[in-house]
Motif scaffolding. Structure first.
Motif, PDB file in Angstrom:
ATOM      1  N   ILE A  98      -8.444  25.667 -15.743  1.00 20.84           N
ATOM      2  CA  ILE A  98      -9.149  26.112 -14.534  1.00 20.84           C
ATOM      3  C   ILE A  98      -8.714  27.542 -14.248  1.00 20.84           C
ATOM      4  CG2 ILE A  98      -9.460  25.794 -12.059  1.00 20.84           C
ATOM      5  CD1 ILE A  98      -9.087  22.864 -12.423  1.00 20.84           C
ATOM      6  N   HIS A  99      -9.688  28.442 -14.140  1.00 20.67           N
ATOM      7  CA  HIS A  99      -9.428  29.845 -13.824  1.00 20.67           C
ATOM      8  C   HIS A  99     -10.094  30.185 -12.495  1.00 20.67           C
ATOM      9  CE1 HIS A  99      -8.075  30.593 -18.007  1.00 20.67           C
ATOM     10  NE2 HIS A  99      -9.012  29.728 -18.318  1.00 20.67           N
ATOM     11  N   GLN A 100      -9.407  30.996 -11.715  1.00 18.75           N
ATOM     12  CA  GLN A 100      -9.969  31.443 -10.442  1.00 18.75           C
ATOM     13  C   GLN A 100      -9.707  32.938 -10.279  1.00 18.75           C
ATOM     14  OE1 GLN A 100      -8.354  29.932  -6.697  1.00 18.75           O
ATOM     15  NE2 GLN A 100     -10.441  29.629  -5.942  1.00 18.75           N
ATOM     16  N   PRO A 101     -10.619  33.777 -10.808  1.00 20.74           N
ATOM     17  CA  PRO A 101     -10.472  35.226 -10.603  1.00 20.74           C
ATOM     18  C   PRO A 101     -10.549  35.585  -9.127  1.00 20.74           C
ATOM     19  CG  PRO A 101     -12.070  34.731 -12.345  1.00 20.74           C
ATOM     20  CD  PRO A 101     -11.758  33.441 -11.655  1.00 20.74           C
ATOM     21  N   ALA A 102     -10.135  36.807  -8.835  1.00 19.81           N
ATOM     22  CA  ALA A 102     -10.091  37.244  -7.436  1.00 19.81           C
ATOM     23  C   ALA A 102     -11.473  37.210  -6.791  1.00 19.81           C
ATOM     24  CB  ALA A 102      -9.502  38.655  -7.358  1.00 19.81           C
ATOM     25  N   TYR A 103     -12.530  37.526  -7.566  1.00 19.30           N
ATOM     26  CA  TYR A 103     -13.857  37.555  -6.959  1.00 19.30           C
ATOM     27  C   TYR A 103     -14.414  36.155  -6.715  1.00 19.30           C
ATOM     28  CZ  TYR A 103     -15.235  37.104 -11.894  1.00 19.30           C
ATOM     29  OH  TYR A 103     -15.364  36.708 -13.210  1.00 19.30           O
ATOM     30  N   MET A 104     -13.756  35.114  -7.231  1.00 21.59           N
ATOM     31  CA  MET A 104     -14.203  33.750  -6.957  1.00 21.59           C
ATOM     32  C   MET A 104     -13.512  33.140  -5.736  1.00 21.59           C
ATOM     33  SD  MET A 104     -14.693  31.748 -10.573  1.00 21.59           S
ATOM     34  CE  MET A 104     -16.016  32.175 -11.715  1.00 21.59           C
ATOM     35  N   ARG A 105     -12.388  33.688  -5.331  1.00 16.60           N
ATOM     36  CA  ARG A 105     -11.633  33.081  -4.231  1.00 16.60           C
ATOM     37  C   ARG A 105     -12.392  33.049  -2.912  1.00 16.60           C
ATOM     38  NH1 ARG A 105      -5.407  35.287  -5.075  1.00 16.60           N
ATOM     39  NH2 ARG A 105      -5.195  34.613  -7.252  1.00 16.60           N
ATOM     40  N   PRO A 106     -13.104  34.126  -2.525  1.00 21.01           N
ATOM     41  CA  PRO A 106     -13.820  34.031  -1.242  1.00 21.01           C
ATOM     42  C   PRO A 106     -14.869  32.924  -1.218  1.00 21.01           C
ATOM     43  CG  PRO A 106     -13.647  36.323  -1.946  1.00 21.01           C
ATOM     44  CD  PRO A 106     -13.198  35.482  -3.095  1.00 21.01           C
ATOM     45  N   CYS A 141      11.306  37.328 -11.176  1.00 24.01           N
ATOM     46  CA  CYS A 141      10.756  38.692 -11.242  1.00 24.01           C
ATOM     47  C   CYS A 141      11.361  39.476 -12.404  1.00 24.01           C
ATOM     48  CB  CYS A 141      11.018  39.413  -9.918  1.00 24.01           C
ATOM     49  SG  CYS A 141      10.216  38.661  -8.485  1.00 24.01           S
ATOM     50  N   GLY A 142      12.676  39.344 -12.591  1.00 24.59           N
ATOM     51  CA  GLY A 142      13.314  40.042 -13.699  1.00 24.59           C
ATOM     52  C   GLY A 142      12.817  39.562 -15.040  1.00 24.59           C
ATOM     53  N   ALA A 143      12.556  38.258 -15.169  1.00 21.24           N
ATOM     54  CA  ALA A 143      12.048  37.720 -16.435  1.00 21.24           C
ATOM     55  C   ALA A 143      10.645  38.236 -16.733  1.00 21.24           C
ATOM     56  CB  ALA A 143      12.057  36.196 -16.396  1.00 21.24           C
ATOM     57  N   ILE A 144       9.817  38.434 -15.698  1.00 21.93           N
ATOM     58  CA  ILE A 144       8.480  38.994 -15.918  1.00 21.93           C
ATOM     59  C   ILE A 144       8.585  40.418 -16.451  1.00 21.93           C
ATOM     60  CG2 ILE A 144       6.353  39.713 -14.786  1.00 21.93           C
ATOM     61  CD1 ILE A 144       6.585  37.399 -12.917  1.00 21.93           C
ATOM     62  N   VAL A 145       9.476  41.214 -15.862  1.00 15.55           N
ATOM     63  CA  VAL A 145       9.651  42.601 -16.323  1.00 15.55           C
ATOM     64  C   VAL A 145      10.123  42.621 -17.769  1.00 15.55           C
ATOM     65  CG1 VAL A 145      10.948  44.730 -15.958  1.00 15.55           C
ATOM     66  CG2 VAL A 145      10.069  43.456 -13.997  1.00 15.55           C
ATOM     67  N   LEU A 146      11.115  41.800 -18.097  1.00 21.14           N
ATOM     68  CA  LEU A 146      11.626  41.764 -19.471  1.00 21.14           C
ATOM     69  C   LEU A 146      10.567  41.250 -20.445  1.00 21.14           C
ATOM     70  CD1 LEU A 146      15.261  40.448 -18.879  1.00 21.14           C
ATOM     71  CD2 LEU A 146      14.533  42.784 -19.417  1.00 21.14           C
ATOM     72  N   HIS A 147       9.764  40.287 -20.001  1.00 20.35           N
ATOM     73  CA  HIS A 147       8.698  39.795 -20.882  1.00 20.35           C
ATOM     74  C   HIS A 147       7.661  40.879 -21.146  1.00 20.35           C
ATOM     75  CE1 HIS A 147       5.857  37.046 -22.752  1.00 20.35           C
ATOM     76  NE2 HIS A 147       4.918  37.549 -21.964  1.00 20.35           N
ATOM     77  N   ARG A 190      -0.710  38.545 -15.318  1.00 26.26           N
ATOM     78  CA  ARG A 190      -0.965  37.235 -15.915  1.00 26.26           C
ATOM     79  C   ARG A 190       0.039  36.177 -15.501  1.00 26.26           C
ATOM     80  NH1 ARG A 190      -0.967  35.487 -22.332  1.00 26.26           N
ATOM     81  NH2 ARG A 190      -1.666  33.348 -21.978  1.00 26.26           N
ATOM     82  N   PHE A 191       1.329  36.527 -15.391  1.00 24.41           N
ATOM     83  CA  PHE A 191       2.370  35.512 -15.251  1.00 24.41           C
ATOM     84  C   PHE A 191       3.043  35.493 -13.879  1.00 24.41           C
ATOM     85  CE2 PHE A 191       2.372  36.362 -19.901  1.00 24.41           C
ATOM     86  CZ  PHE A 191       1.956  35.102 -20.300  1.00 24.41           C
ATOM     87  N   LEU A 208      -1.659  36.590 -10.898  1.00 23.18           N
ATOM     88  CA  LEU A 208      -1.557  37.333  -9.642  1.00 23.18           C
ATOM     89  C   LEU A 208      -2.897  37.318  -8.912  1.00 23.18           C
ATOM     90  CD1 LEU A 208       0.129  39.091  -7.769  1.00 23.18           C
ATOM     91  CD2 LEU A 208      -0.538  41.090  -9.127  1.00 23.18           C
ATOM     92  N   PHE A 209      -3.928  37.900  -9.517  1.00 22.99           N
ATOM     93  CA  PHE A 209      -5.264  37.885  -8.925  1.00 22.99           C
ATOM     94  C   PHE A 209      -6.160  36.853  -9.617  1.00 22.99           C
ATOM     95  CE2 PHE A 209      -3.700  42.250  -8.189  1.00 22.99           C
ATOM     96  CZ  PHE A 209      -3.744  42.254  -6.808  1.00 22.99           C
TER      97      PHE A 209
END
Length: 511
Positions: A117-125, A196-202, A270-271, A289-290
């Motif tokens: 299931i995907h929900q892009p930002a333009y689908m949320r409203p 947050c640190g793991a996202i930056v390192l990834h 993405r993560f 994120l979005f």
């Protein structure tokens, strides 16, 4: 003909023909425009076609053409919406769609291996999602329902999930459906939650930096022309180094820092908020994120688990797991669509692998292939690098070099070839333990594939005339997600491993 199910509707409504949400017309238009822009805009900008067209046609005419194209796209989206419908017939999902060519797709619940299931930002409203289902045939069988409500998506997932089978039923159950995020929120603690640190390192340790560099490569020529026109008008002597030997490395560092920043931002995109839940016979992840996406991994359909580390990732002590099911190509192919667990240390990767493969424990050290493989790699790399160096000299320099220069070039080619051959030989290794086979490959970055031996479909032993003289052979293993190879094993060892694999397959089929 019924409309989109209202919140609190019953699953029996799915037996009647259903349409997408009326808002799906706008969503189809937006998604099509975004896809077209993402695929073609870098090429248009890179070739300078956009500016040339604007100068030749004019801004007003170009805007009028854009309005006409927008109207045509809206008409196509409306027709696509009116011809798109779906319903359930027992445990079979039937989807009918098409513009000029009308197509009907049927998906049986027992053949489903992946639901997302995907929900892009333009689908949320609009409170809509993009629901996708994939069968054992892999990505070629992917079917998407763009623009349905979340409760309808969860009802579809539940209908595609067969009830629990009796003990020993094995692969006949279908754990690939989706579980509501509300149920996940009330469930147990997550197996893994990224920091947050793991996202930056990834972001730094993943291959995103190479993908971004490839996407931005068409913009190099326009940027070069802009710099050629603008630099003489700018007073750069005040803040640029005077020495060329300092300015060039500084520019390279700035470019690499920009690419690293974009890679980190892509990882956040993405993560962000990545959470992995364990539901026994499947793993469910939620991230984004979005563009929020939720994926379910069926352990019964799982074929290969890969532990991936790039060269920088090995220095940073980070890697990620890629889970492959039926029909999923191994390696880097379509990795962005795979079930990925990012930002892991080696210890975390081992623990999650043991959770995905119950009974697996990476205790036995990997053993390398025969040393003759290193000599073959040395000859291959020396030949390729020698030909490449000769072509470069022929195109950009004179071939009339003094003998010491040729000797230095030959020594440099041999040194680079020997280094590459040594790194690749050291990275190529394997181990067999407790019914699982572990195969590692790579050069600076490494990929380690882990799979149960009874998942093997077929195998072949290949020997060239040189391998026969050396008493070695190459073992090719065909799995449901692609091929795994072990080059230059001792012939007796290759045949013993082949016999063991075939015995495990026959034992698994008898069980």
């Amino acid at each position: 003909m019924s409309q989109e199910m209202r919140p609190g509707g019953t699953p029996s409504d799915l037996a009647q023909w259903q349409r997408l949400s009326p808002w799906a017309v706008i969503l189809l238009l937006l998604s099509g425009a975004a896809t077209l822009l993402r695929q073609h805009m870098p090429l248009v900008l890179g070739a300078g076609a956009g500016l040339a067209l604007l100068e030749r046609v004019g801004l007003r005419e170009l805007a009028l053409g854009g309005v006409l194209l927008l109207g045509l796209a809206a008409l196509v989206s409306l027709l696509y919406y009116r011809r798109f419908r779906y319903r359930f017939e027992g445990d079979v999902l039937i989807v009918q769609k098409g513009l000029l060519e009308h197509r009907e797709f049927k998906v049986a619940a027992r053949h489903v291996q992946h639901v997302a299931i995907h929900q892009p930002a333009y689908m949320r409203p609009f409170r809509l999602v993009l629901w996708e289902v994939e069968t054992l045939a892999g990505e070629a069988s992917r079917i998407a329902l763009p623009g349905i409500r979340r409760d309808r998506a969860e009802a579809l997932g539940q209908r595609l999930r067969v009830k629990d089978d009796p003990p020993g039923a094995g692969l006949s159950r279908q754990p690939g459906a989706y579980t509501s995020t509300r149920l996940l929120a009330r469930g147990s603690e997550p197996v893994f939650a990224i920091t947050c640190g793991a996202i930056v390192l990834h972001g730094l340790a993943s291959r995103s930096i190479y993908v971004i560099a490839a996407m931005l490569s068409p913009l190099v020529r326009p940027l070069e022309r802009w710099l050629h026109d603008r630099l003489p008008q700018l007073d750069l002597a005040a803040w640029l180094p005077a020495s060329l030997w300092v300015a060039v490395p500084l520019g390279i560092v700035v470019v690499m820092a920009l690419l690293a920043l974009l890679a980190v931002l892509a990882a956040w995109w993405r993560f962000h908020g990545y959470v992995l839940h364990d539901e026994g016979d499947r793993q469910v992840q939620v991230s984004g994120l979005f563009n929020r996406q939720e994926q379910a991994l069926s352990l019964a359909r799982l074929q290969v688990v890969e532990w991936v580390q790039t060269g920088l990732g090995r220095l940073l002590g980070r890697g990620y797991l890629v889970c492959h099911q039926f029909g999923a190509l191994g390696g880097d192919a379509a990795e962005s669509r795979r079930f990925v667990v990012p930002g892991l240390t080696r210890k975390q990767g081992g623990e999650l692998t043991a959770r995905l493969w119950p009974g697996y424990g990476a205790e036995r050290p990997l053993q390398r292939v025969d040393a003759s493989y290193r000599r073959v790699l040395l000859l291959r790399h020396a030949l390729l690098l020698g030909v490449a160096a000769t072509l470069v000299l022929a195109l950009f320099a004179s071939l009339e070099l003094p003998a010491p220069a040729w000797g230095g070039l030959a020594g440099l080619v041999l040194l680079a070839s020997a280094g590459l051959a040594q790194l690749r030989w050291m990275a190529t290794a394997w181990a067999m333990e407790e019914g699982y086979l572990r195969i590692r490959r790579g050069v600076l970055g490494q990929r380690t594939g882990i799979f149960p031996m009874h998942h093997l479909i077929s195998l072949s032993i290949q020997q060239s005339w040189l391998q026969r003289r050396r008493g070695v052979a190459t073992l090719h293993l065909e799995l449901a997600n692609g091929r795994q190879s072990l080059p230059y094993l001792k012939e007796t060892e290759a045949r013993r491993l082949a016999d063991t694999l075939l015995f495990c397959v026959e034992t698994g089929q008898a069980a």
